[in-house]
Design a protein around this motif. Structure first.
Motif, PDB file in Angstrom:
ATOM      1  N   ASP A  56       0.824  -1.213   0.000  1.00 30.71           N
ATOM      2  CA  ASP A  56       0.000   0.000   0.000  1.00 30.71           C
ATOM      3  C   ASP A  56       0.859   1.264   0.000  1.00 30.71           C
TER       4      ASP A  56
ATOM      5  N   ASN B  81       1.242   3.408  -2.989  1.00 27.93           N
ATOM      6  CA  ASN B  81       1.726   3.832  -4.317  1.00 27.93           C
ATOM      7  C   ASN B  81       1.232   5.229  -4.688  1.00 27.93           C
ATOM      8  N   GLY B  82      -0.063   5.453  -4.447  1.00 24.88           N
ATOM      9  CA  GLY B  82      -0.687   6.722  -4.848  1.00 24.88           C
ATOM     10  C   GLY B  82      -0.077   7.896  -4.098  1.00 24.88           C
ATOM     11  N   ARG B  83       0.033   7.747  -2.759  1.00 26.76           N
ATOM     12  CA  ARG B  83       0.575   8.828  -1.933  1.00 26.76           C
ATOM     13  C   ARG B  83       2.038   9.099  -2.282  1.00 26.76           C
TER      14      ARG B  83
ATOM     15  N   HIS C 253       2.194   3.365  -9.149  1.00 26.81           N
ATOM     16  CA  HIS C 253       1.877   1.953  -9.409  1.00 26.81           C
ATOM     17  C   HIS C 253       3.002   1.287 -10.204  1.00 26.81           C
TER      18      HIS C 253
ATOM     19  N   ALA D  71      -2.645  -7.426  -4.852  1.00 28.07           N
ATOM     20  CA  ALA D  71      -2.408  -6.534  -5.992  1.00 28.07           C
ATOM     21  C   ALA D  71      -3.641  -5.699  -6.326  1.00 28.07           C
TER      22      ALA D  71
ATOM     23  N   ASN E  35     -11.340  -2.488  -4.962  1.00 28.43           N
ATOM     24  CA  ASN E  35     -10.598  -1.500  -5.760  1.00 28.43           C
ATOM     25  C   ASN E  35     -11.295  -1.123  -7.073  1.00 28.43           C
TER      26      ASN E  35
ATOM     27  N   ARG F 140     -12.483   2.529  -7.549  1.00 30.12           N
ATOM     28  CA  ARG F 140     -11.584   3.649  -7.915  1.00 30.12           C
ATOM     29  C   ARG F 140     -11.970   4.240  -9.266  1.00 30.12           C
TER      30      ARG F 140
ATOM     31  N   GLU G 153      -7.932   4.757 -13.360  1.00 29.40           N
ATOM     32  CA  GLU G 153      -6.939   4.067 -12.516  1.00 29.40           C
ATOM     33  C   GLU G 153      -7.131   2.554 -12.585  1.00 29.40           C
TER      34      GLU G 153
HETATM   35  C1  IPE Z   1      -1.751   0.218  -3.319  1.00 29.62           C
HETATM   36  O1  IPE Z   1      -1.465   1.578  -3.327  1.00 29.62           O
HETATM   37  C2  IPE Z   1      -1.975  -0.326  -4.701  1.00 29.62           C
HETATM   38  C3  IPE Z   1      -3.357  -0.748  -4.973  1.00 29.62           C
HETATM   39  C4  IPE Z   1      -4.368  -0.651  -4.178  1.00 29.62           C
HETATM   40  C5  IPE Z   1      -3.568  -1.287  -6.272  1.00 29.62           C
HETATM   41  P1  IPE Z   1      -2.641   2.652  -3.314  1.00 29.62           P
HETATM   42  O2  IPE Z   1      -3.047   2.932  -4.719  1.00 29.62           O
HETATM   43  O3  IPE Z   1      -3.739   2.220  -2.429  1.00 29.62           O
HETATM   44  O4  IPE Z   1      -1.904   3.891  -2.714  1.00 29.62           O
HETATM   45  P2  IPE Z   1      -2.484   4.927  -1.667  1.00 29.62           P
HETATM   46  O5  IPE Z   1      -2.935   4.156  -0.484  1.00 29.62           O
HETATM   47  O6  IPE Z   1      -3.594   5.667  -2.348  1.00 29.62           O
HETATM   48  O7  IPE Z   1      -1.307   5.818  -1.367  1.00 29.62           O
END
Ligand code: IPE
Ligand code: IPE
Ligand code: MG
Length: 256
Positions: A26, A28-30, A43, A69, A74, A77, A81
């Motif tokens: 967890d 990747n986005g931040r 990602h 993964a 998810n 989203r 994405e």
């Molecule tokens: C994890 O990172 C990857 C997946 C859920 C595919 P996130 O995408 O959840 O990253 P954050 O939590 O928004 O930073």
């Protein structure tokens, strides 16, 4: 991935190295947002870190690595994405199939794969078949996976297999649910790692984590390098697992 790892003695039950590690990758986005980049950048970086983690598992004689993964939640989203994540997954399967095979890795994809494109489903089967007889690391990728779904599908499969009469006894038998879970046949996870600072399971392994050692770190997944992996292993090595016993009993069991 250039996995070149000398073979070392197999991990044993006496060993302080986990046989099975389960990871929620967890953050990747931040990580990307902090760098003023799109989430997709995070990602992509995350995929590279996974390759390194696989190498570290092999180096340390870990038998099984399970990674979350894509969760069944998810899909909520933004469409863009979700599309990118699907594309990344397919590209990874295509480009890494031979690498995984050459490194004696056995790949299992768990989750509801019917929701994936036909091309993805075909590729999944292909890579699983290719690596089926490999004897090195078992790599489990949980994609469109949910722990609640796993328990539901296990119960349904159990119901299908048995007549109503037989079922009454069967449900009381040990391991009857476990035998129908997606992870059947694998050792139970010993060490659970969640990066990214959240302290929750997010519908990953619900049954399987019953006695797993939990490790949470604030490190965002794209920064989870070999050094961070070693920290988690070190922390695991000093945990005392009791499985319901007293500490004294555990000492006694060790001596016998
Ligand atoms: C994890 O990172 C990857 C997946 C859920 C595919 P996130 O995408 O959840 O990253 P954050 O939590 O928004 O930073
Ligand atoms: C869990 O991460 C799923 C994966 C890493 C694939 P999320 O980022 O989706 O979890 P929540 O929404 O923060 O609980
Ligand atoms: Mg997240």
């Amino acid at each position: 991935m250039g996995l070149q790892v000398a073979s070392e003695p197999k991990n044993t039950s006496e060993s302080k190295v986990p046989r099975h590690i389960a990871i929620i990758m967890d953050g990747n986005g931040r990580w990307a947002t902090k760098k003023n980049r799109p989430r997709s950048f995070g990602h992509r970086a995350g995929v590279e870190v996974l390759k390194g983690t696989i190498e570290s598992c092999i180096k340390n004689n870990v038998e099984c690595l399970s990674v979350f993964a894509f969760s069944s939640e998810n899909w909520r989203r933004p469409e863009k994405e979700v599309h990118l994540l699907m594309e990344l997954f397919l590209t990874m399967l295509k480009s890494q199939a031979k690498v995984l095979h050459n490194n004696n890795i056995k790949l299992h994809i768990i989750g509801q794969r019917e929701a994936f494109s036909k091309a993805m489903q075909t590729k999944i089967k292909e890579v699983e078949n290719l690596t089926h007889e490999n004897t090195g690391l078992t790599l489990v990728i949980a994609a469109n996976y949910g722990g609640q779904w796993d328990l539901e599908q296990a119960s349904q499969s159990l119901l299908k297999q048995h007549s109503k009469q037989a079922l009454a006894g069967e449900l009381l038998a040990d391991n009857s649910i476990e035998q129908h879970l997606s992870t059947y046949g694998m050792p139970e996870p010993d060490l659970f790692i969640r990066t990214g600072g959240e302290k929750r399971i997010s519908n990953f392994f619900l049954w399987q984590l019953a006695y797993c050692e939990l490790y949470f770190t604030d490190i965002l997944w794209p920064d989870f390098d070999e050094c961070e992996f070693s920290k988690a292993l070190k922390e695991y090595s000093v945990r005392q697992r009791k499985f319901g016993h007293t500490a004294e009993q555990v000492q006694e069991l060790k001596q016998n």
